[in-house]
Design a protein around this motif. Structure first.
Motif, mmCIF file in Angstrom:
data_model
loop_
_atom_site.group_PDB
_atom_site.id
_atom_site.type_symbol
_atom_site.label_atom_id
_atom_site.label_comp_id
_atom_site.label_asym_id
_atom_site.label_seq_id
_atom_site.Cartn_x
_atom_site.Cartn_y
_atom_site.Cartn_z
ATOM 1 N N LYS A 1 -4.588 44.723 8.295
ATOM 2 C CA LYS A 1 -3.584 44.690 9.362
ATOM 3 C C LYS A 1 -4.044 45.484 10.579
ATOM 4 O O LYS A 1 -3.932 45.024 11.727
ATOM 5 C CB LYS A 1 -2.250 45.238 8.856
ATOM 6 C CG LYS A 1 -1.110 45.105 9.857
ATOM 7 C CD LYS A 1 0.220 45.518 9.246
ATOM 8 C CE LYS A 1 1.368 45.309 10.224
ATOM 9 N NZ LYS A 1 2.676 45.686 9.616
ATOM 10 N N GLY A 2 -4.590 46.669 10.355
ATOM 11 C CA GLY A 2 -5.085 47.476 11.459
ATOM 12 C C GLY A 2 -6.252 46.807 12.169
ATOM 13 O O GLY A 2 -6.345 46.838 13.403
ATOM 14 N N ASP B 1 -8.275 33.972 0.663
ATOM 15 C CA ASP B 1 -7.644 32.952 -0.165
ATOM 16 C C ASP B 1 -6.245 32.656 0.381
ATOM 17 O O ASP B 1 -5.800 33.301 1.349
ATOM 18 C CB ASP B 1 -7.623 33.378 -1.638
ATOM 19 C CG ASP B 1 -6.738 34.589 -1.921
ATOM 20 O OD1 ASP B 1 -5.784 34.863 -1.146
ATOM 21 O OD2 ASP B 1 -6.991 35.271 -2.937
ATOM 22 N N PRO B 2 -5.512 31.684 -0.190
ATOM 23 C CA PRO B 2 -4.201 31.317 0.360
ATOM 24 C C PRO B 2 -3.210 32.475 0.468
ATOM 25 O O PRO B 2 -2.493 32.594 1.470
ATOM 26 C CB PRO B 2 -3.707 30.250 -0.623
ATOM 27 C CG PRO B 2 -4.952 29.613 -1.129
ATOM 28 C CD PRO B 2 -5.933 30.734 -1.243
ATOM 29 N N GLU B 3 -3.152 33.345 -0.535
ATOM 30 C CA GLU B 3 -2.224 34.473 -0.494
ATOM 31 C C GLU B 3 -2.607 35.469 0.593
ATOM 32 O O GLU B 3 -1.737 36.033 1.265
ATOM 33 C CB GLU B 3 -2.164 35.160 -1.859
ATOM 34 C CG GLU B 3 -1.389 34.390 -2.902
ATOM 35 C CD GLU B 3 0.041 34.093 -2.458
ATOM 36 O OE1 GLU B 3 0.731 35.032 -1.992
ATOM 37 O OE2 GLU B 3 0.465 32.927 -2.573
ATOM 38 N N GLN B 4 -3.889 35.689 0.757
ATOM 39 C CA GLN B 4 -4.352 36.613 1.794
ATOM 40 C C GLN B 4 -4.106 36.045 3.186
ATOM 41 O O GLN B 4 -3.764 36.789 4.114
ATOM 42 C CB GLN B 4 -5.830 36.929 1.572
ATOM 43 C CG GLN B 4 -6.069 37.764 0.324
ATOM 44 C CD GLN B 4 -7.463 37.653 -0.243
ATOM 45 O OE1 GLN B 4 -8.213 36.724 0.100
ATOM 46 N NE2 GLN B 4 -7.827 38.571 -1.112
ATOM 47 N N SER C 1 1.893 36.792 8.244
ATOM 48 C CA SER C 1 3.216 37.419 8.277
ATOM 49 C C SER C 1 3.344 38.435 9.411
ATOM 50 O O SER C 1 4.453 38.763 9.831
ATOM 51 C CB SER C 1 3.519 38.092 6.933
ATOM 52 O OG SER C 1 2.729 39.263 6.753
ATOM 53 N N TYR C 2 2.207 38.949 9.892
ATOM 54 C CA TYR C 2 2.266 39.928 10.981
ATOM 55 C C TYR C 2 1.381 39.572 12.183
ATOM 56 O O TYR C 2 1.481 40.187 13.238
ATOM 57 C CB TYR C 2 1.894 41.321 10.476
ATOM 58 C CG TYR C 2 0.547 41.415 9.783
ATOM 59 C CD1 TYR C 2 -0.646 41.415 10.497
ATOM 60 C CD2 TYR C 2 0.471 41.513 8.391
ATOM 61 C CE1 TYR C 2 -1.864 41.497 9.858
ATOM 62 C CE2 TYR C 2 -0.739 41.603 7.736
ATOM 63 C CZ TYR C 2 -1.910 41.600 8.475
ATOM 64 O OH TYR C 2 -3.118 41.683 7.834
ATOM 65 N N ALA C 3 0.533 38.589 12.051
ATOM 66 C CA ALA C 3 -0.383 38.247 13.136
ATOM 67 C C ALA C 3 0.362 37.678 14.340
ATOM 68 O O ALA C 3 1.210 36.796 14.193
ATOM 69 C CB ALA C 3 -1.417 37.250 12.646
ATOM 70 N N LYS C 4 0.025 38.172 15.523
ATOM 71 C CA LYS C 4 0.552 37.592 16.752
ATOM 72 C C LYS C 4 -0.367 36.477 17.248
ATOM 73 O O LYS C 4 0.070 35.589 17.979
ATOM 74 C CB LYS C 4 0.702 38.682 17.817
ATOM 75 C CG LYS C 4 1.754 39.727 17.463
ATOM 76 C CD LYS C 4 1.864 40.779 18.552
ATOM 77 C CE LYS C 4 2.911 41.819 18.180
ATOM 78 N NZ LYS C 4 3.004 42.894 19.227
ATOM 79 N N ILE C 5 -1.642 36.562 16.852
ATOM 80 C CA ILE C 5 -2.610 35.502 17.123
ATOM 81 C C ILE C 5 -3.049 34.936 15.778
ATOM 82 O O ILE C 5 -3.583 35.670 14.938
ATOM 83 C CB ILE C 5 -3.842 36.029 17.887
ATOM 84 C CG1 ILE C 5 -3.425 36.603 19.246
ATOM 85 C CG2 ILE C 5 -4.869 34.923 18.065
ATOM 86 C CD1 ILE C 5 -4.573 37.224 20.032
#
Length: 313
Positions: free
Chosen positions: A159-160, A183-186, A192-196
Motif C-alpha cells: 500500500k505504501g 494473484d487474484p486476491e492480491q 480496494s485502495y488504489a486511486k490509479i
C-alpha cells in the motif's frame, strides 16, 4: 536455468524449419505516435501496440533483460534496439539497470522512442523506500522518467509503495504503473485502495503454465497481461517439443515464433530475452502468420497448470 542444450535445439530447429530474412522491424514510439498521430511514412513492419488503461501506448512485443548484465547486457540491449525493439524491460533485482542504460545510449536512439520498464524489489517496499528506489533506478539507467514501473512481487508494504508510485505518476516521473506476480486476491486488495488502477500485471505464463484461472480474470479487467519468460526460459524441453515443432513446420516458423504468436493471439504482451542477435530478429518475425484455432486448441493441451520456476515461489 537451462541454456546450452535449449539454445542448440533452438538453433537447429531454426535451420530446419524457418526461412526468414534479417529485416529490421521498426516501431516509432516518439511523442507524436504515443498520442495517436499518424506519421504516414513508415514502410517497415510495425510492432503492434496496446493502449493501456490510462491511454499510454505500449508495444505488444519487447525485449527482456534478466541475466543480461555487464558487457553482455550493454551489447544485447544495443543490438535489440538496432533490430527494432522499442519496449525494454529491466528490474532492480536483475542488477543490470546501468548496463541497460548504457546499451540504450550506445544504440543512439532517442529516449522518447523507447518504452522503458523497471521494477521495485521487495527490499524497498513502503512509501519512502519506494521513492528512493525509483530515483536509484532512473539514475542507474541514465533517464529522467520511466514509461512503466512495477511492484515486482506482492511483499511488504504494498500500500505504501503504491501511494508513492501514484505520486510519481502525478509528478510526471512515471507514465504508467503496475504490478508483477500478483494473484487474484492480491489484485483485489490493491484495487480496494488504489486511486490509479494497475495498468499491467506481469506474470509467469507460457505454453506449460497457461494461468487458466488468472488469465480470464485479467482479460476481463482493465489490467493488461504481460508475460515474463514467455518461452519458459527454455525449460521443460520447450524448444524440442514435438507438438510445437509440428505446428511450426506447418507455418515454416520456429518453436519460439509459434509460442510468441500464441501469446500474441491471446492478447498477452511478451518480452522474450536473448543475447543472440539472430534470435532477437527471429522473435520479432511473428506478425506475418496466424495460428489456426485448431492449433491454438492443440497448444492448450500442453498446459501442465504448474509453474516452470518453482524457485520463485
Amino acid at each position: 536455468m537451462e541454456k546450452n542444450n535449449n539454445e542448440v535445439n533452438r538453433r537447429e530447429f531454426l535451420k530446419v524449419t524457418t526461412k526468414f530474412t534479417a529485416a529490421t522491424i521498426f516501431i516509432g514510439l516518439g511523442s507524436s505516435a504515443l498520442f495517436g498521430a499518424n506519421t504516414g511514412n513508415q514502410k517497415k513492419m510495425s510492432i503492434p501496440t496496446v493502449t493501456l488503461n490510462n491511454g499510454v501506448v505500449m508495444p505488444r512485443l519487447g525485449f527482456g533483460t534478466n541475466t543480461l548484465a555487464d558487457a553482455v547486457g550493454v551489447r544485447s540491449v544495443s543490438e535489440a534496439i538496432s533490430v527494432g525493439y522499442r519496449l525494454i524491460d529491466t528490474a532492480h533485482i536483475y542488477g543490470n539497470e546501468a548496463a541497460v542504460g548504457e546499451g540504450i545510449r550506445q544504440s543512439g536512439i532517442d529516449r522518447k522512442e523507447l518504452f522503458l520498464t523497471s521494477k521495485l524489489w521487495v527490499d524497498f517496499a513502503g512509501y519512502e523506500n519506494t521513492k528512493k528506489a525509483f530515483e536509484t533506478s532512473i539514475k542507474k539507467l541514465g533517464v529522467d522518467y520511466l514509461d512503466l514501473y512495477l511492484i515486482h512481487r506482492p511483499r511488504g508494504d504494498v500500500k505504501g509503495s503504491w501511494l508513492a508510485m501514484e505520486e510519481l505518476v502525478k509528478a510526471g516521473k512515471i507514465r504508467a504503473i503496475g504490478v508483477s506476480n500478483f494473484d487474484p486476491e492480491q489484485m483485489k486488495e490493491l484495487l480496494s485502495y488504489a486511486k490509479i488502477a494497475p495498468a499491467i500485471n506481469q506474470i509467469e505464463t507460457n505454453v506449460f503454465f497457461q494461468e487458466k484461472d488468472l488469465y480470464p480474470l485479467l482479460k476481463g479487467s482493465a489490467t493488461q497481461i504481460e508475460a515474463w519468460s514467455p518461452l519458459a526460459a527454455g525449460r521443460g524441453g520447450i524448444f524440442s517439443n514435438p507438438i510445437l515443432a509440428a505446428i511450426g513446420k506447418k507455418y515454416q516458423k520456429s518453436i519460439a515464433q509459434v509460442c510468441l504468436r500464441w501469446h500474441y493471439q491471446r492478447g498477452v504482451v511478451t518480452i522474450p530475452r536473448s543475447s543472440q542477435k539472430a534470435h532477437m530478429i527471429e522473435n520479432l518475425n511473428i506478425f506475418d502468420f496466424e495460428l489456426a484455432e485448431s492449433d491454438m486448441q492443440t497448444i492448450a493441451t500442453l498446459d501442465l497448470n504448474t509453474t516452470q520456476f518453482p524457485e520463485w515461489k
